[in-house]
Design a protein around this motif. Structure first.
Motif, PDB file in Angstrom:
ATOM      1  N   VAL A  42      23.789  28.754  13.287  1.00 16.51           N
ATOM      2  CA  VAL A  42      25.038  28.501  14.003  1.00 16.51           C
ATOM      3  C   VAL A  42      25.104  27.066  14.498  1.00 16.51           C
ATOM      4  O   VAL A  42      26.078  26.347  14.253  1.00 16.51           O
ATOM      5  CB  VAL A  42      25.203  29.492  15.177  1.00 16.51           C
ATOM      6  N   ASN A  43      24.072  26.631  15.174  1.00 18.79           N
ATOM      7  CA  ASN A  43      24.102  25.290  15.787  1.00 18.79           C
ATOM      8  C   ASN A  43      24.141  24.169  14.758  1.00 18.79           C
ATOM      9  O   ASN A  43      24.823  23.146  14.952  1.00 18.79           O
ATOM     10  CB  ASN A  43      22.891  25.101  16.699  1.00 18.79           C
ATOM     11  N   ASP A  44      23.406  24.319  13.659  1.00 21.63           N
ATOM     12  CA  ASP A  44      23.322  23.236  12.674  1.00 21.63           C
ATOM     13  C   ASP A  44      24.311  23.376  11.524  1.00 21.63           C
ATOM     14  O   ASP A  44      24.638  22.385  10.857  1.00 21.63           O
ATOM     15  CB  ASP A  44      21.904  23.154  12.097  1.00 21.63           C
ATOM     16  N   TYR A  45      24.795  24.608  11.274  1.00 26.17           N
ATOM     17  CA  TYR A  45      25.683  24.813  10.118  1.00 26.17           C
ATOM     18  C   TYR A  45      27.033  25.422  10.496  1.00 26.17           C
ATOM     19  O   TYR A  45      27.844  25.726   9.625  1.00 26.17           O
ATOM     20  CB  TYR A  45      24.981  25.691   9.073  1.00 26.17           C
ATOM     21  N   SER A  46      27.264  25.600  11.789  1.00 26.33           N
ATOM     22  CA  SER A  46      28.567  26.050  12.307  1.00 26.33           C
ATOM     23  C   SER A  46      29.023  27.391  11.729  1.00 26.33           C
ATOM     24  O   SER A  46      30.208  27.599  11.450  1.00 26.33           O
ATOM     25  CB  SER A  46      29.640  24.983  12.044  1.00 26.33           C
ATOM     26  N   ASP A  48      30.368  31.000  11.789  1.00 32.34           N
ATOM     27  CA  ASP A  48      31.408  31.384  12.745  1.00 32.34           C
ATOM     28  C   ASP A  48      31.231  32.767  13.369  1.00 32.34           C
ATOM     29  O   ASP A  48      32.031  33.178  14.203  1.00 32.34           O
ATOM     30  CB  ASP A  48      32.788  31.302  12.093  1.00 32.34           C
ATOM     31  N   ASN A  49      30.192  33.517  12.964  1.00 28.18           N
ATOM     32  CA  ASN A  49      29.921  34.817  13.593  1.00 28.18           C
ATOM     33  C   ASN A  49      31.036  35.834  13.370  1.00 28.18           C
ATOM     34  O   ASN A  49      31.201  36.766  14.153  1.00 28.18           O
ATOM     35  CB  ASN A  49      29.684  34.648  15.099  1.00 28.18           C
ATOM     36  N   ASP A  55      29.570  34.274   4.401  1.00 37.32           N
ATOM     37  CA  ASP A  55      28.632  33.262   4.878  1.00 37.32           C
ATOM     38  C   ASP A  55      27.596  32.877   3.815  1.00 37.32           C
ATOM     39  O   ASP A  55      26.667  32.128   4.114  1.00 37.32           O
ATOM     40  CB  ASP A  55      27.885  33.793   6.110  1.00 37.32           C
ATOM     41  N   LEU A  58      27.092  29.018   2.944  1.00 41.69           N
ATOM     42  CA  LEU A  58      26.527  28.310   4.087  1.00 41.69           C
ATOM     43  C   LEU A  58      25.057  28.671   4.267  1.00 41.69           C
ATOM     44  O   LEU A  58      24.215  27.798   4.536  1.00 41.69           O
ATOM     45  CB  LEU A  58      27.325  28.672   5.344  1.00 41.69           C
TER      46      LEU A  58
END
Length: 427
Positions: A42-46, A48-49, A55, A58
């Motif tokens: 999440v932090n490095d590749y954004s 989106d949950n 996904d 990504l």
């Protein structure tokens, strides 16, 4: 007079030099001592949950980035993600935070080939002679969840494990609804004239809920030096050593199952905790310890090797497993109504229990099993090796004595009619 230091030296010498006995829990996976790089999904590749988002690209990009930097760790923060056919790369280790839910991404558009074609969520393999090496997927701080229960295509494998060495998968719970494959499938990758299977790996702390009779948590068709530990299946066969696919008909192209270790294998309301079926392959050794079943058809089910008419025409003969194989410490608890029963095993059911079979409750996926009472504790239907004796059955709660160790075709063809079961006290 000897000093204390002399005694310590003697004791240490004896301890080091005495031969040791190999443990059933011998480890085959060697973990990395450090990680070259650590990335966060999440932090490095954004990411989106949002589980409706695909996904896969990504996630694959994150794996490839870490691999290109010499290997390392990908941390997947707690959330919901959708993936399909993610391919691991050597020296990449995935840590998925406990409570994370992963779904298979199946685009419902008509041109999506995966609406009918078999697929996987994670693939651990190399298509080259050099195997995939040193990889892992594990829950961080507890189990992560893979939910395939609502997948519109039931031809799915969660983990497809083939040409890989030194691997670990642990801390995962799979929510199923009668899929067409086992959640973990160990098979082989065609590379030139060889079929290369997995080697030196461990599958630990894994569960499946809602598995079909004909499948289950794990099916191992190929594999060398693999450890299975702390496995649970609600439905199906929890650990299935069944070496049978059309790809394996040329026996010169692959190394069969060998040095398989397993410990703490459990089944509930399924077919069996541990199942063995060699088909036409002469396999090596397995050693399985601590098997438990609750309301299953069997705790242990073993089968003779056999061939179909087509396989016989190809010069194939009945297979086997090594005579050094062992099954130890088996326990089972009888259940009246929820075991998954194979029709050819009806003859082993006591007459007083036959009425408990619900012939209308057919397995959703295969249509070849029915729901009914537990059949027995252990079925040894093998000519090539007995694997165990009755002394390895530690508990058989609620079973008649004749149900504890059933010797397959060495028993009468119709156990119900040939043995006068009385309402004697259960063991």
């Amino acid at each position: 007079m000897l000093r204390l230091s002399n005694y310590v030296t003697i004791v240490l010498f004896i301890f080091i030099c005495l031969p040791t006995t190999a443990s059933p829990e011998k480890l085959f996976y060697k973990a990395p001592t450090h990680f070259g790089v650590t990335k966060y999904f999440v932090n490095d590749y954004s990411a989106d949950n949002d589980p409706k988002t695909d996904d896969t690209r990504l996630f694959q990009r994150a794996i490839d980035d870490i691999w290109k930097q010499g290997g390392g760790k990908l941390v997947v923060e707690k959330g919901k993600y959708s993936l399909l056919n993610v391919v691991l790369k050597s020296n990449v280790h995935i840590e998925i935070e406990a409570g994370t839910v992963i779904f298979p991404y199946l685009d419902p558009t008509p041109n999506n080939r995966f609406l009918k074609k078999a697929y996987a969520i994670f693939e651990l393999t190399s298509k080259y002679a050099e195997p995939l090496k040193s990889v892992s997927i594990r829950g961080l701080g507890g189990d992560f969840i893979v939910d395939i229960s609502t997948a519109i295509n039931k031809k799915n494998r969660v983990f497809f494990i083939k040409n890989v060495q030194n691997f670990l998968i642990s801390n995962v719970e799979i929510l199923d609804d009668y899929s067409k494959f086992s959640a973990f499938v160990l098979n082989g990758e065609y590379v030139g004239q060889r079929i290369l299977g997995p080697k030196n790996g461990e599958i630990r702390n894994a569960r499946v809920l809602g598995a079909d009779y004909g499948y289950g948590l794990v099916q191992a068709q190929l594999g060398e030096s693999i450890l299975f530990q702390n496995l649970y299946g609600l439905g199906g066969a929890t650990l299935r050593l069944e070496s049978h696919t059309k790809n394996l008909r040329d026996l010169t192209k692959f190394t069969p199952l060998n040095n398989i270790r397993a410990n703490n294998i459990k089944c509930e309301k399924g077919n069996a905790a541990f199942m063995v079926s060699p088909h036409f392959v002469k396999n090596g050794q397995f050693n399985v310890d601590n098997i438990k079943a609750k309301g299953c058809g069997w705790a242990v089910r073993t089968s003779n090797g056999f061939t179909t008419k087509e396989e016989k025409s190809l010069g194939l003969y009945a297979g086997s497993f090594s005579a050094k194989s062992t099954i130890r410490n088996v326990s089972a608890q009888f259940g009246e109504y929820y075991a998954q029963i194979k029709p050819k095993h009806y003859r082993y059911i006591p007459c007083v229990l036959v009425a408990n079979i619900d012939r209308k409750a057919i397995s959703k996926a295969t249509g070849k099993s029915f729901v009914g009472p537990s059949i027995g504790v252990v079925l040894l239907d093998t000519d090539y090796q007995s694997f165990m004796g009755s002394d390895e059955i530690l508990r058989s709660d609620g079973f008649y004595p004749e149900q504890q160790l059933v010797m397959g075709d060495k028993t009468s063809k119709d156990l119900c009619k040939s043995i006068p079961f009385q309402n004697n006290s259960n063991t």
